[in-house]
Structure formats: C-alpha cells, structure tokens
Design an enzyme around this catalytic site. Structure first.
Site, short mmCIF file in Angstrom:
data_model
loop_
_atom_site.label_atom_id
_atom_site.label_comp_id
_atom_site.label_asym_id
_atom_site.label_seq_id
_atom_site.Cartn_x
_atom_site.Cartn_y
_atom_site.Cartn_z
N CYS A 1 15.02 12.97 2.98
CA CYS A 1 15.22 13.30 1.42
C CYS A 1 13.83 13.35 0.62
O CYS A 1 13.53 13.82 -0.36
CB CYS A 1 15.84 12.11 0.74
SG CYS A 1 15.58 10.48 1.04
N GLU B 1 20.78 8.33 -5.13
CA GLU B 1 19.50 8.91 -4.37
C GLU B 1 19.53 10.23 -3.76
O GLU B 1 20.22 10.15 -2.91
CB GLU B 1 18.85 7.91 -3.73
CG GLU B 1 17.39 8.31 -3.02
CD GLU B 1 17.36 8.47 -1.71
OE1 GLU B 1 17.20 9.60 -1.35
OE2 GLU B 1 17.46 7.40 -1.00
#
Length: 684
Positions: free
Chosen positions: A294, A255
């Site tokens: 993120c 990720e």
C-alpha cells in the site's frame, strides 16, 4: 492438501464447504482450502468481550507490555517456521523478512510503550484542570479500555505483519481482537495464529481468527467495538457505510491503497549521491513484494530536464531484476499473490496505456528464472510508464496498479511537484530525495496536508533509513483522502484509538484516589518513618515529608555560582538590576532544587537505590537573600518494574513531587524527581 481452519470460541474450526482454494503462487500447486461459513460471529464477539476482554482489562499496562514482549520473544525464537510457507505467497526472503520479522518487531515496539503508561489498567491523560477558586474542585481525564472487540480486516499482501501490527496495539490497550486476513493468503496467518494460541501467552479469547470470506463478521458490532480495514478504497467505503456501523457510530479506521509519490530534488543531478539513492529507492519500491504494498511508489516525479537520465538509469536497474522462484538465490522478485491479482493488474495497466507510454517492461514478453515455470506461477514484469503531461493525462492519479508498476512524470519547479503529488487525492506516504534542506522544508510544509508520512532521504541518512515503503510502529501510519483518512500504530497515539477518554471531576483527594497520581489539594499525610526508609510496596500516593527549613543568604548564592560556574548578572551583580523584574540579587533556581534535595534526602542506606532524573522543573517566584524555604516532598506516582534477570534487584519507579515554598507558604519552585526503590519481595 490442508484445510486451513478458523480459531473461534476457544477451538479450531473448519467452516462449511469450501469458500477459497489456496495455490502456491510460484508453482501453481493447490496447497489447501478454507471456509468461514457457519461461524457464529455474534457468539465470537461475545466470547471475545466476556472472556478475552475481561482478562485484558484487569491487566495493567505494565503487565500487557510484558505479555507482548514474551510473545515477541517466543515468535522470534520460532521464526523459521513461517518462511517456507511465506514463499508460497510469492515472497522473496527479503519480502518475508519484512512480513514476519517486521511484524514481530511491532510486538516489541508496542511492548516498550509500557514505560510511558501508568501502572494501572487505564491511562491518566494530561494534567489536572483547576475548576474552583479554593482548589477543592478540579477536573482531569482518564482513558479506559473500550469494552468491545477490535475487528481487523486485512489485505493479502502482508499476512503476518498486517495482523501483528494491529493486534499489538489493541492488546496493549486491553482490547481483544478478531482477525480476518485476506482469504487469499490467510493460510500464512493461520500458521502464525496456531503458534500464538499454542504458546498460551495471551488470555483465552484475546485473539480469534477468521480465515474465509467472513460474510457477516460486522453484523453484530456495537459502539464499543473498533473496526480497522486495510485494502481497496472501494471496499472500505462500502463497509464503512453499512447501516449498523453508521447507526451505532462504530469507530472505523480505514487504511486504503494510495497513489504514493516520490520526488527527486532539483539538486540531485546525475553524479550526486542523492541521484543514485533515488534510483535505488524507486527500483526497490517497484519490486519489493512485487509492488504489492500500500506504500509502494506509484508516481515518480522528477525535474523535467532529468527525465531522460532517470528513465535510462531506472530502466537499467530494473533490467537486472531476476523474476522467479524465491527459493533460488539469484531471484530478486517473486510472483503476485494470486493469478486473479495478475489479471487485475493487467486490466489497470491497459487502462493507463490509453494515456501514457510503457518505457520498460512488457505484459506478455518477459523472462523468469529457469528454476520457475512462467505458465504456472503468477509472475508479472516490472512496468515503467512515462507521462510527459501529468496535468492533462490524469488517469495515473486515479488508477492504481497494485503490482510492480510505476509512472515517471516531470515537474518545472517545486510548487508544481507539490501540485502533482496532491493530484493523488491523499496518500499514505510521499518521499523527497534531496541534499538541500531548504528544498526539503518547502516540500514537507506544502505537501504534508495530503500525505500521512513524508520521508526526506539523502546521503546523510540513507544508510540507516528504513525507506519510503516502511511504516514504523512508533509513527502513525495512514493518510487523508484516498488513503482512507485513518491512523494506525503511532506509539501511544495508536493505543489511544482503543481507549475511551472520560472527563472526571471532583475533590483533589478523590481524583488522586482514581488516578493514583497525587493532585495538589489532596491529603498529604506525613508518615512516622521518612519515605526514603520505606520499600516500594509500603509507599502510598500522597505520603508527604515536610522538611526542615533553610534561610537563603548571599553567601549561598556566591558559593553556588562558584561551584556551578553560573555567574549570570541577576545572581551576582546588584548594580545591573535596573529595568529587570528583580529587586535584588536572586538565588539560582538550580540552587533551590539542590538545596531542596539536601532538605528532603534521608542520607542513610535504605530501600531507595538511586535518583535518576528530574521532570517538569519550574521556578515560579524569585527568592532573595533572607527568604526561608522548605519542601513538601510527596509520593506522586508509583510504577512497577519487571526484573531483567533472576539476579536483578526487584524494584519499582517512584515519582516524588518536590514542592519548594517560602515563608509565606507560596510555591517558589516545583519539580518531579524519579527514583528507583527496592521491593520487600525480591521474588517479583
């Protein structure tokens, strides 16, 4: 000053020397140091598998879920312990709430999944497949915990959430974990792990911690291990390509930070609620956690005729953000996680400046609240860029500033907005703010292939929306391309990442024994005593009651129509059946199910507390007046249920297969009913 330790092989251990020095990112004060040099990673892996994994694999999903719930309740009761140290990472109260209580919320959410899993250590996946004409040979699938360890390599921005959102899933699956948080903020993770270990809620070996650099942590992984990585795409790709990971086909879930985009719909003009929602959402995503998420919005894509309006409104809102020490109530944005991070963000801002203009903020000239010292803290100004030519000035689609930095850019039509969003080469999340469901549908359908999650935001959901930047535990978190190509969380989907799916083949009786779910064709022994007279512990999968029979009449059909109000022509008008599949008036499907209940229910008071639901009901063959029906009533599956309080009745859930058949023996209707059945032992 504190030496932050590793938890390995059942003990708290300091590494050799000092790998990392920890500093309070607000005051610049040194608060500790850490190292993982000297740790025996091979032994840690073996310890996890042989001790933690052994214990977890023998627990059922129900037991693992209750373990997570107990841990979540414990951590929530002591949550205040984590807030003070969290402030040292530069986090405001809101930032810390997301990290701490958001992380604990993942434990609660995954604990609740126990109700969707069987009362077994493994999962029975899907439906049986018929593999033979006579039904003596069938196939099925089970999913068992992998006999390895989950190694989680996490980023610096969420020292608690990053750990808890991952271990909640692997623990639910029955797999132990070794957690390696970012060495820069591992001191906060260490505090949380100390509390988890001290609680003794998890089996020993289920969780180990590496607080330093962790060099060599992946040297001994096997095909039974699972690696998850959160961080930069560059580092993730390097780790993913390590020879032993490739050689052993080790699952690697990445990720990566991505260039997420938010789109303003053309209908959301100034003066509409959606315009205001958009400005507020973008400002929030730029400044929450000082943009170190993120999922933060890096590209702001708006209709070309609204560029000025958005720039003015967003700049005005950003100008009200007070930067400084989160301990002061006036402060709305803290510092970056480290001084090193400040330099990295500055470098990338300067790269973007070569192609686009800063319209709000300044790298050097900005104010912090008087309660903080700008020269000591890792402070950074919100930066808003403007790029009027996003198809030709493309650095913004390649360079990410992992801080409070975002770029405003125009689009002509929705198709162009989709194209610009896709220039990010794959993202974790995109959002569109619009009140027009047609615009929302067109964007989602055309943009979804390049985004792991899409938020559609408008006035109707804004009050309860968790926002652009908040991945939720019951939904998948991840994205294609630059975002890493992986998936995390996602409710049951996330748990499946840690299970091995295996096809099983055999006789229905054997498959019943393995799955603990009744398979058609297995033995159906009839107990001496009716199943409704038996307590939860005494019921066995496969036990079957063969009921008395009933011959259906036209009076039955008429009476049921009168009671239910269902006067559909096929039931009531024999003159209207030409051109249909029916030969004469047909019995209501729900009459058959109701009559079946009358046949299989034992009416006396007993261990069955209630029937509370019907699943998978189907009516497979028309039943006409004169047909005779009976029921095969079979214990299909048993699921244990915890007591909610000392006063609660100890009980379990029993699923019964209701197989309604006619005088030819052919099934005419089938369903599963859910019952609560009292236990003999009321102490459990």
């Amino acid at each position: 000053m504190t030496t932050y330790q590793n938890y390995a092989l059942g003990n708290w251990q300091s590494g050799d020397g000092t790998e990392i020095e920890h500093f309070n990112t607000i005051t610049g004060e040194k608060i500790g140091e850490t190292s993982s040099k000297g740790l025996d990673f091979k032994a840690m892996r073996e310890y996890a598998v042989e001790k933690g994994g052994y214990a977890l694999r023998r627990m059922t999903f129900q037991e693992r879920g209750m373990m997570l719930k107990k841990l979540a309740l414990h951590l929530m009761s002591i949550k205040k312990k984590f807030y003070t140290l969290s402030a040292a990472t530069g986090a405001t109260r809101v930032d810390s709430w997301i990290d701490i209580e958001g992380g604990i919320g993942n434990l609660f959410a995954n604990a609740s999944l126990r109700r969707q899993f069987p009362d077994l250590p493994y999962y029975v996946d899907g439906q049986a497949a018929a593999l033979s004409k006579e039904g003596t040979f069938i196939g099925h699938h089970i999913m068992v915990p992998k006999e390895g360890v989950a190694i989680h390599i996490n980023a610096f921005n969420f020292p608690i959430w990053g750990m808890l959102e991952k271990i909640a899933v692997n623990l639910m699956a029955g797999v132990p974990a070794i957690v390696k948080p970012s060495e820069y903020t591992s001191y906060l993770t260490e505090l949380m792990v100390r509390e988890i270990i001290a609680s003794k809620i998890l089996p020993e070996g289920a969780l180990q911690l590496v607080t330093g650099l962790g060099h060599g942590i992946l040297d001994h992984v096997t095909n039974q291990d699972i690696i998850t990585f959160t961080g930069s795409a560059k580092t993730g790709k390097m780790l993913k390509s390590l020879p032993n990971i490739v050689e052993n086909s080790v699952p690697f879930n990445m990720e990566a930070d991505s260039l997420n985009a938010s789109i303003l719909g053309k209908d959301a003009v100034p003066g509409t609620p959606e315009f205001d929602i958009f400005i507020k959402e973008v400002q929030k995503e730029i400044t929450v956690k000082a943009g170190q998420k993120c999922t933060s919005i890096r590209r702001i894509i708006v209709p070309e005729d609204l560029m000025e309006d958005v720039q003015i409104a967003l700049s005005k809102r950003l100008s009200k953000i007070v930067i400084g020490d989160p301990a002061n109530e006036a402060v709305r944005m803290g510092a970056l996680a480290t001084h090193l991070q400040v330099e990295r963000v500055k470098e990338n801002v300067k790269l973007l400046q070569a192609e686009q203009e800063i319209v709000f903020g300044d790298l050097e000239n900005f104010e912090v609240h008087e309660s903080a010292d700008r020269s000591k803290g890792a402070f950074f100004s919100p930066i808003l860029f403007r790029n009027d030519d996003p198809f030709n000035k493309t650095a913004v689609h390649d360079i990410e500033c992992f801080g409070p930095v975002s770029t405003l850019m125009p689009y002509k039509d929705l198709e162009e907005a989709v194209q610009i969003a896709k220039l990010g080469k794959g993202s974790l999340v995109s959002s569109i703010i619009t009140a027009d469901d047609k615009i929302a549908t067109d964007y989602v359908v055309n943009a979804a292939s390049m985004h792991g999650r899409i938020l559609v935001l408008n006035e109707r959901c804004a009050k309860e929306s968790t926002g652009h930047g908040s991945p939720m535990p019951l939904l998948t978190h991840g994205g294609p391309g630059r975002a890493g190509g992986g998936e995390e969380m996602g409710g049951m989907r996330g748990v499946m990442h840690y299970l091995q799916r295996t096809a099983i083949q055999g006789h229905p009786q054997t498959i019943t024994a393995i799955t603990q779910q009744f398979q058609v064709g297995a033995d159906q022994p009839e107990p001496i005593e009716h199943v409704f007279r038996k307590h939860f512990e005494d019921l066995k999968v496969g036990m079957t009651v063969f009921t008395h029979k009933h011959t259906v009449t036209e009076t039955d059909i008429t009476n049921f129509a009168n009671v239910s109000g269902d006067n559909f022509y096929a039931h009531m008008d024999a003159t209207s059946l030409d051109g249909t599949i029916f030969e004469q008036r047909v019995a209501h499907g729900y009459f058959l199910l109701s009559k079946a209940a009358g046949l299989f229910v034992d009416p006396k008071k007993g261990p069955v507390l209630l029937n509370y639901g019907v699943e998978e009901a189907r009516f497979t063959k028309p039943v006409y007046p004169g047909a005779t029906i009976g029921v095969r009533f079979t214990v299909k599956e048993k699921i244990d249920q915890e007591k909610k309080s000392e006063e609660d009745i100890a009980k379990g859930i029993v699923k019964f297969l209701v197989d309604i058949y006619d005088e030819t023996g052919e099934t005419v209707g089938i369903a599963t009913i859910l019952t609560m059945v009292k236990k003999i032992d009321q102490s459990k």
